[in-house]
Scaffold this motif. Structure first.
Motif, short mmCIF file in Angstrom:
data_model
loop_
_atom_site.label_atom_id
_atom_site.label_comp_id
_atom_site.label_asym_id
_atom_site.label_seq_id
_atom_site.Cartn_x
_atom_site.Cartn_y
_atom_site.Cartn_z
N UNK A 1 0.47 -1.44 0.52
CA UNK A 1 -0.09 -0.34 0.24
C UNK A 1 1.10 1.08 -0.03
N UNK A 2 1.72 1.04 0.49
CA UNK A 2 2.43 2.42 0.56
C UNK A 2 3.47 2.81 -1.00
N UNK A 3 3.45 2.20 -1.15
CA UNK A 3 4.46 2.38 -2.45
C UNK A 3 3.65 2.83 -4.03
N UNK A 4 2.92 1.30 -4.51
CA UNK A 4 1.50 1.88 -5.50
C UNK A 4 0.13 1.76 -5.18
N UNK A 5 -0.78 2.17 -6.59
CA UNK A 5 -1.35 1.93 -6.68
C UNK A 5 -2.20 1.63 -7.57
N UNK A 6 -3.34 0.83 -7.97
CA UNK A 6 -4.13 1.12 -9.31
C UNK A 6 -5.54 0.77 -9.03
N UNK A 7 -6.52 0.58 -9.72
CA UNK A 7 -7.82 -0.63 -9.43
C UNK A 7 -7.65 -1.32 -8.94
N UNK A 8 -6.96 -1.97 -9.34
CA UNK A 8 -6.67 -3.76 -9.02
C UNK A 8 -6.21 -3.47 -7.22
N UNK A 9 -5.12 -3.70 -7.48
CA UNK A 9 -4.42 -3.35 -6.07
C UNK A 9 -5.52 -2.73 -4.82
N UNK A 10 -6.02 -1.42 -5.02
CA UNK A 10 -7.05 -0.86 -4.13
C UNK A 10 -7.65 -1.38 -3.67
N UNK A 11 -8.75 -2.51 -4.77
CA UNK A 11 -10.03 -2.91 -4.61
C UNK A 11 -9.70 -4.42 -3.34
N UNK A 12 -8.11 -4.58 -3.95
CA UNK A 12 -8.21 -6.24 -2.31
C UNK A 12 -7.57 -5.15 -1.67
N UNK A 13 -6.18 -4.48 -1.46
CA UNK A 13 -4.90 -3.30 -0.03
C UNK A 13 -5.93 -2.80 0.61
N UNK A 14 -7.38 -2.10 -0.10
CA UNK A 14 -7.79 -0.88 0.75
C UNK A 14 -9.06 -2.10 2.25
#
Length: 563
Positions: free
Chosen positions: A85-98
């Motif tokens: 979460x601290x380095x990158x973000x994208x739609x797919x990443x955020x919908x998981x990581x958040x």
């Protein structure tokens, strides 16, 4: 600095109509995350909700009331490269990581900033913020979340050379854990956006000890991560799926929360295959539906397409800093006047969008709403004027100016958008062509790098927080995080830098509006339509936060459950 979410959403606009086909009707209140009352002077969301309600736009679907064993959620932009979460973000990443990792603050469905892992973040003076962490938060392994973990995480976000948040946090000079529950953030200069940015994943807290013991595999495909959110990572099978499950020790657990025991994320990027999965029930839901998926999903009998309120918009990004043809503002204006805006809204948002007069759309007005609304009303509504466009091309003094339009070959809707612009541009005197690019070009495209081989590309973007200064500083400052076209107007930069140091909201709004006026007249970007978040859920699933930017910065599945 690149923002990969725009790659994933090159044309995948989001939106929200009232539910049909038997799915629960979305709500306009945003109850899905139990937001606290809005901060004083922060009525943007309610204002935008009133306007959006007329178009069927919502902030959430009704909270779930019953348990679900598993929800299959598809990531239409593909498998994440990382969920760090601290380095990158994208739609797919955020919908998981958040749903896994929590930030110091969070953004509620109505757009207001609320407590997260910090019970409060106080601005002690122009250059000092103090965050007090809640005492009952623990990581999934049972260890306490401390200020030392928070300082470590925030330092990674602001100093790591690969961080996509570094620009947003550049004014932070130091982060210190004063004691186990107190974090002191010192700024090198006043920056009113820093507190708001603490509601994004820039301040997501990961376990320092776990990171240091698992550096090589941390948050990578097949690897693990350690956070404190309502869900924990069960497994990540590269190329297949990511599975998360309820965190039984979450500090925020309670009635109506964590009703869904597991969420299985799949990575189907082909729109036809994804539509087939949703219509068959193999996929329970998805965000960021591409335009081509909306008509067939509206015919689904097992669920509904919806459209969510927010700050997102679609725009063309002209390359103005590489000495190409669009360095001439007359040619940028000519392109803007060549576009058929009603057709764009119909085709790209299924009619759920509205003309984007400027980059800071109504959903981003988190303060001084009446002032921003009055300024918006004074802006011209984008409209096609072919004769004026032809005249501007003639006045440029360049016969048949070159226009190379970049489009992602892997995204059919990106190519379709380029074809629309090519036709419009050629009709008013340009010599337009399309350059198909692969995802390997994304690092160049979504950065401040020179782009001499292209002249323009399309993006869906959004204001990351509900302050218009956010989007304008990203696009309007020479080193702004989203200044991908090389726009540089010293007058705009001066206004924005002054606004960043202005705590008085009325004065800040005046400065931002003046910058907005100039940037709009300059066609720094060419906005076309607002882009409500398009989503689909089957009729047996409800409780999702669907408004932007809340659905990428808050646990959107926290109240997901059966109707």
């Amino acid at each position: 600095m690149k923002r990969p979410i725009v790659l994933a959403t090159a044309l995948a606009s989001g939106f929200v109509l009232a539910a049909c086909s038997g799915a629960p009707a979305p709500t306009e209140s945003g109850a899905a995350s139990d937001p606290a009352p809005a901060a004083s002077g922060s009525s943007a969301a309610s204002t935008d909700a009133s306007a959006g309600a007329a178009n069927g736009l919502v902030v959430s679907t009704p909270p779930g009331t019953g348990p679900l064993e598993n929800v299959n959620f598809n990531l239409g932009d593909g498998e994440p490269l990382s969920i760090d979460p601290n380095l990158t973000w994208s739609g797919s990443q955020n919908f998981v990581g958040i749903n896994l990792c929590e930030s110091l603050l969070t953004i509620a469905p109505d757009g207001t900033i609320q407590p997260g892992l910090a019970t409060e973040v106080v601005q002690q003076d122009d250059t000092t913020l103090v965050a007090t962490l809640r005492s009952d938060a623990t990581f999934w392994d049972g260890t306490p979340v401390t200020a030392a973990d928070a300082a470590f995480s925030l330092d990674r976000a602001r100093t790591d050379p690969t961080s996509q948040y570094a620009g947003d946090l550049a004014s932070i000079s130091s982060v210190t854990a004063t004691d186990d529950s107190t974090l002191t953030i010192t700024l090198s200069k006043p920056d009113v956006l820093v507190r708001s940015n603490l509601a994004t994943s820039a301040s997501a807290v990961v376990s320092k000890a776990f990171f240091e013991a698992n550096t090589d595999t941390f948050a990578k495909p097949g690897g693990q991560i350690m956070c404190s959110g309502p869900y924990k990572l069960d497994s990540w099978t590269p190329g297949k799926d990511i599975v998360i499950s309820v965190n039984p020790t979450w500090w925020g657990k309670g009635e109506g929360k964590q009703l869904t025991q597991k969420i299985t994320y799949t990575f189907i990027t082909d729109p036809s295959a994804a539509v087939a999965g949703m219509k068959s029930g193999a996929i329970d839901g998805a965000f960021m539906l591409p335009p081509s998926a909306i008509p067939p999903l509206k015919q689904a009998t097992n669920g509904a397409v919806g459209f969510g309120l927010g700050t997102a918009f679609q725009a063309w990004v002209p390359i103005v800093g590489s000495g190409g043809p669009l360095a001439d503002p007359k040619l940028r204006e000519a392109l803007a006047k060549a576009l058929d805006y009603p057709s764009i809204i119909k085709n790209d948002t299924a009619g759920a969008g509205s003309p984007a007069k400027a980059l800071a759309t109504p959903g981003s007005w988190g303060y001084e709403v009446d002032t921003y609304s009055a300024a918006w009303d004074q802006l011209p509504t984008p409209a096609q004027d072919l004769e004026a466009a032809k005249q501007l091309v003639a006045e440029s003094g360049v016969s048949n100016p070159r226009l190379v339009i970049a489009a992602f070959s892997e995204l059919p809707d990106s190519v379709n958008g380029a074809l629309v612009l090519q036709s419009a541009a050629n009709a008013v005197g340009f010599d337009a062509s399309i350059k198909k690019i692969g995802f390997d070009y994304a690092n160049t495209l979504f950065s401040g790098a020179e782009k001499p081989d292209i002249d323009i590309f399309q993006t869906n973007y959004l204001s990351l927080v509900t302050d218009p200064l956010s989007i304008y500083s990203q696009v309007g400052l020479p080193k702004g995080a989203a200044n991908w076209g090389g726009y540089d107007n010293p007058q705009v930069a001066e206004l924005l830098n002054q606004a960043l140091g202005t705590t008085d909201e009325a004065e800040r709004a005046k400065l931002v509006i003046e910058a907005q006026t100039i940037m709009t007249q300059d066609y720094a970007w060419i906005p076309t339509t607002t882009s409500p978040n398009a989503f689909f859920f089957t009729s047996n699933v409800t409780g999702a936060v669907v408004s932007s930017p809340a659905h990428i910065w808050s646990p959107w599945a926290n109240q997901l459950g059966a109707p």
